[in-house]
Enzyme design. Structure first.
Site, PDB file in Angstrom:
ATOM      1  N   SER A 256      20.412  27.827 -24.899  1.00 37.88           N
ATOM      2  CA  SER A 256      19.087  27.366 -24.503  1.00 37.88           C
ATOM      3  C   SER A 256      18.277  28.486 -23.894  1.00 37.88           C
ATOM      4  CB  SER A 256      19.220  26.218 -23.481  1.00 37.88           C
ATOM      5  OG  SER A 256      19.890  26.670 -22.328  1.00 37.88           O
TER       6      SER A 256
ATOM      7  N   ASP B  48      -7.026 -20.644  -4.374  1.00 35.76           N
ATOM      8  CA  ASP B  48      -7.996 -20.180  -5.363  1.00 35.76           C
ATOM      9  C   ASP B  48      -8.526 -21.344  -6.201  1.00 35.76           C
ATOM     10  OD1 ASP B  48      -7.528 -17.532  -4.553  1.00 35.76           O
ATOM     11  OD2 ASP B  48      -5.790 -17.392  -5.881  1.00 35.76           O
TER      12      ASP B  48
ATOM     13  N   ARG C  16      -1.827 -10.042 -10.332  1.00 38.74           N
ATOM     14  CA  ARG C  16      -2.376  -9.342  -9.176  1.00 38.74           C
ATOM     15  C   ARG C  16      -1.212  -8.857  -8.325  1.00 38.74           C
ATOM     16  NH1 ARG C  16      -7.042 -11.253  -4.864  1.00 38.74           N
ATOM     17  NH2 ARG C  16      -6.105 -10.321  -3.018  1.00 38.74           N
TER      18      ARG C  16
ATOM     19  N   ASP D  94     -12.291 -15.800   5.583  1.00 37.45           N
ATOM     20  CA  ASP D  94     -11.479 -16.050   4.396  1.00 37.45           C
ATOM     21  C   ASP D  94     -10.184 -16.754   4.774  1.00 37.45           C
ATOM     22  OD1 ASP D  94     -10.599 -15.964   1.765  1.00 37.45           O
ATOM     23  OD2 ASP D  94      -9.669 -14.017   2.026  1.00 37.45           O
TER      24      ASP D  94
ATOM     25  N   ASP E  58     -17.029  -9.915  -1.226  1.00 41.05           N
ATOM     26  CA  ASP E  58     -16.798 -10.101  -2.661  1.00 41.05           C
ATOM     27  C   ASP E  58     -16.765 -11.566  -3.045  1.00 41.05           C
ATOM     28  OD1 ASP E  58     -14.348 -10.818  -1.607  1.00 41.05           O
ATOM     29  OD2 ASP E  58     -13.184  -9.883  -3.203  1.00 41.05           O
TER      30      ASP E  58
END
Length: 829
Positions: free
Chosen positions: A332, A409, A524, A666, A707
């Site tokens: 090699s 959700d 996710r 949230d 968001d």
């Protein structure tokens, strides 16, 4: 660091150096053929090594392999460790590898553990002894005399180990300004390191202190991260490959023995980043993100290079190469330039997660774990249905689904309908002879789907039910389970306790056993990382797993781009997730947040990559969230503490940008407790005032946005907007996100008075928020009405990406605070 390589692959190659190859990039006539396609890895091949001319090693999820000789194989890993293996044979004559040592060894760790001066800072507020690598070990090399082992790491250090005892004798840290990706050692002992800081450095042993190395030269020609190095022509020629698509050829400068190199030209032809190189004699081959391998031959007396071959066939980027060159392929390092042959072995990242789990279909069970919902945030019901259909049509004989109910959700109570739909699909599969059933379940916030290591008990409850088949509640069907548990006082979909489905004998119908396949179906990443670690890591220690079955595990996608979690995946979207940062232009930034939203201004901000891009320019401040209670019990959460940390960061003057996440609206809004949500919103209001007052004091600029909404409307409504009532006449509570447009506010004394919002955007959204901070106007002049200015001072480039934060009663809760910003064109929602 493949994600960096892929994302930068469109950069132009170097124009400042002459091309040494043929201008038309045509391949010279030569005989080449693919001798074999070797399949043994279910995932991608990340490393190759050859021992002599008869034995080749390959590995998956290993950063580097190095065959030292005499049956010794070294491997480097993501966990910062180096492992030494000895080749042997079993009684039946088959080969095997036996683990002989893990570096740093116990001896090294013990001799440095009690010495205060042995500790070095590897992260903010984190110290380790100098013998440890603090990040992935990316490259290994051995000195010509076989006495020293060199290792390079993403932690920017170069370490030297004495062989054969594996004792660490030196650590050069930092050897570079950024992660080290490549390492090469010449026959005369010079050491070359290539880094993401775009440079190559040459090192040699100190003339008087043999265990110390000194810097000889810093070589700068590449425009982007250097990914690969290889030495040819008996160490007189160095090849470097980078994300700029070019291979720079360096040759020894004069007859001196100091190892200094001069760039003589480039080899061009690849269309994307160079990921690996191998050289022997006068031949060099390169592997690229464009899925090809190119082979080049150096002409006599440096008369240029001939392109011998363009090897195609891989379906993904080529990550590793081995070249055995010579007339008889027995060497090699040598070869006759007049002829001979070369054996090129290439490994690529074209693993197939589905084929991997398919191996368990004949005798094992396929387990699907994930959120049962059509919310589209973490998963989709129709995606699960297609997985069931595809697996059953491709040989799966037994399928168990482990459901996590949503109510976050989507509307609370919708879990019953989802379970009915799934049960109907599974019934149809059973009619076709497939043993398909729901095996366990629980609410997403109480079982499995914790994030950012906030509460490992959540994951353990899922492990016990899904893997061990143990839970406090046992039912004959999932529909019975959900209806019964929802009937309990104050019960909701998010917080349903764990349950298992049992047979007539009371035994769990679907525990995970040896030989089974497991797929986490969420697309996710944040709420799958913790479970993925428990399923993937052999040395997992966050809780007692009791029983660790030998399984084939695949994820829907890679959940952490830094740690390559998971190794086997259905969908590779690294190139889509990676955010291209120019480190020279990265501004000093600070993130303040609590654990439940830690990744929202770190992990997501960095393109699904955990950790810092540059720890010298970033600081993350995390306040531990309350654990063991629901958020409505302590609705103020850590809002005021976060605001105080952000205020201190702003007033310190150390940071150009401060990112803040206030999650109250949230997280508490999701509980459906209106009174607690009011308290949460008041706390968020107070926090915003503290932050904006600090911005006022330093003359800065703020950008406040969100968001999605949640707390501003917590009532289910009909099409006319009137509240829906339940059977008892009470108002039905809405716990999911709202879908109305959210506001964005930009202001502060540092904002130029002429700045105004655009009015020509038909459907403004988060993409416009990103562009507001991300689009630089190079022609910005004083008084320009579309520019952000602060005393006319131009600042380096920065990127403001949309923050996944929350609107609270139309008060904007995700907060950017910019101390200084100049020369930017407004592109705002």
């Amino acid at each position: 660091m493949l994600s960096q390589a892929v994302s930068l692959s469109s950069q132009p190659s170097l124009p400042s150096l002459p091309s040494l190859g043929p201008r038309d990039q045509n391949v010279s006539p030569s005989l080449n053929q693919c001798l074999a396609t070797v399949r043994g890895h279910s995932s991608y091949v990340s490393a190759l090594a050859v021992d002599g001319d008869s034995l080749m090693y390959s590995a998956s999820s290993v950063k580097c392999l190095l065959a030292v000789g005499d049956g010794l194989l070294l491997s480097s890993h993501q966990d910062g460790k180096i492992r030494a293996w000895r080749a042997g044979r079993r009684k039946d004559g088959t080969r095997r590898l036996v683990l002989r040592a893990v570096l740093p060894t116990c001896v090294d760790r013990l001799r440095t553990f009690l010495l205060p001066w042995s500790y070095v800072q590897v992260r903010r507020h984190r110290w380790r002894t100098w013998v440890h690598h603090a990040d992935a070990v990316t490259a290994l090399a051995v000195s010509p005399d076989g006495a020293l082992l060199y290792s390079a790491s993403w932690d920017r250090s170069l370490k030297v180990w004495r062989l054969p005892g594996f004792r660490c004798v030196e650590s050069v840290a930092p050897a570079h300004d950024d992660a080290i990706n490549a390492l090469a050692v010449s026959p005369d002992g010079h050491v070359y390191t290539g880094s993401a800081d775009k440079t190559i450095k040459a090192w040699r042993r100190h003339p008087e202190r043999k265990n110390k190395h000194v810097l000889v030269q810093t070589m700068e020609r590449h425009r982007s991260a250097v990914n690969a190095l290889a030495l040819g022509a008996d160490g007189k020629v160095l090849y470097s490959g980078a994300c700029d698509r070019s291979i720079v050829v360096w040759e020894r400068a004069g007859a001196g023995g100091d190892g200094r190199m001069e760039a003589t030209g480039t080899l061009r032809g690849h269309k994307k980043a160079i990921l690996c190189l191998a050289a022997a004699g006068d031949v060099v081959c390169s592997g690229s993100a464009d899925r090809t391998v190119r082979v080049w031959r150096r002409g006599a007396e440096n008369t240029g290079y001939t392109s011998l071959a363009l090897l195609e066939g891989h379906g993904a980027p080529v990550k590793s190469l081995v070249l055995v060159y010579g007339r008889d392929r027995g060497s090699s390092t040598g070869g006759d330039s007049g002829g001979g042959s070369a054996l090129v072995c290439s490994g690529a990242l074209d693993g197939d997660g589905f084929n991997y789990i398919k191996e368990s279909f004949e005798n094992g069970t396929l387990h699907l774990i994930g959120l049962l919902s059509d919310g589209g945030v973490h998963s989709r019901l129709d995606q699960l249905q297609l997985l069931l259909k595809g697996a059953s049509e491709r040989g799966a004989k037994r399928i168990c689904v482990h459901i996590l109910t949503d109510g976050r959700d989507v509307l609370d109570g919708s879990s019953v309908g989802f379970v009915e739909t799934l049960e109907n699909d599974l019934s149809q599969l059973r009619e076709k002879g497939i043993d398909a059933r729901i095996a366990s379940g629980g609410g997403r916030m109480y079982v499995t789907m914790d994030r950012y290591e906030n509460d490992w008990d959540v994951v353990k409850r899922g492990w016990d039910a899904q893997v061990l088949g143990e839970a406090p509640y046992k039912f004959k069907s999932a529909l019975e389970a959900v209806k019964t548990l929802r009937a309990e006082p104050k019960a909701n979909d998010q917080y349903l306790p764990p349950f298992v489905i049992v047979d007539d004998s009371g035994n769990a119908v679907g525990p995970v056993l040896d030989g089974d396949a497991v797929v986490t179906i969420n697309f996710r990443a944040d709420r799958m990382v913790m479970l993925a670690k428990a399923l993937e890591y052999a040395d997992f220690d966050k809780f007692d797993r009791v029983r660790v079955p030998k399984i084939r595990y695949a994820g829907m996608l890679q959940y952490d781009g830094k740690y390559y979690l998971v190794a086997n995946l259905f969908l590779d979207i690294k190139a889509l997730l990676f955010v291209n940062f120019d480190f020279e232009s990265l501004i000093f930034s600070e993130s303040s947040l609590e654990t439940v939203k830690f990744g929202h201004v770190t992990f997501f901000w960095n393109g699904n990559r955990s950790g810092y891009f540059d720890e010298t320019k970033e600081e993350y401040v995390e306040l531990p969230s309350d654990s063991g209670i629901t958020f409505n019990v302590a609705p103020k959460m850590k809002a005021l503490e976060i605001a105080e940390k952000a205020r201190d960061a702003i007033l310190s003057g150390k940071f150009d940008q401060v990112r803040v996440n206030l999650p109250n609206g949230d997280m508490v809004g999701h509980t459906g407790d209106i009174e607690a949500t009011v308290v949460a919103c008041k706390a968020a209001d107070e926090a915003v005032k503290i932050i904006l007052d600090a911005v006022e004091q330093v003359g800065g600029i703020y950008l406040v946005t969100a968001d999605h909404g949640n707390a501003e409307d917590m009532v289910k409504r009909n099409k006319s907007g009137k509240p829906l009532l339940d059977k008892s006449g009470g108002i039905q509570i809405l716990t999911s996100h709202t879908l109305q447009p959210v506001p964005v506010a930009i202001g502060g004394p540092g904002l130029h008075p002429g700045v105004k919002f655009r009015t020509d955007i038909q459907t403004p959204g988060l993409a416009n928020v990103a562009a507001t901070g991300a689009r630089k106007n190079p022609n910005c002049q004083s008084g320009d009405t579309t520019s952000l200015k602060s005393d006319g001072v131009e600042l380096v480039s920065c990127w403001l990406l949309p923050l996944p934060t929350t609107t609270v009663l139309c008060k904007l809760i995700g907060v950017f605070v910019l101390s200084h910003l100049a020369g930017w064109e407004m592109q705002s929602a």
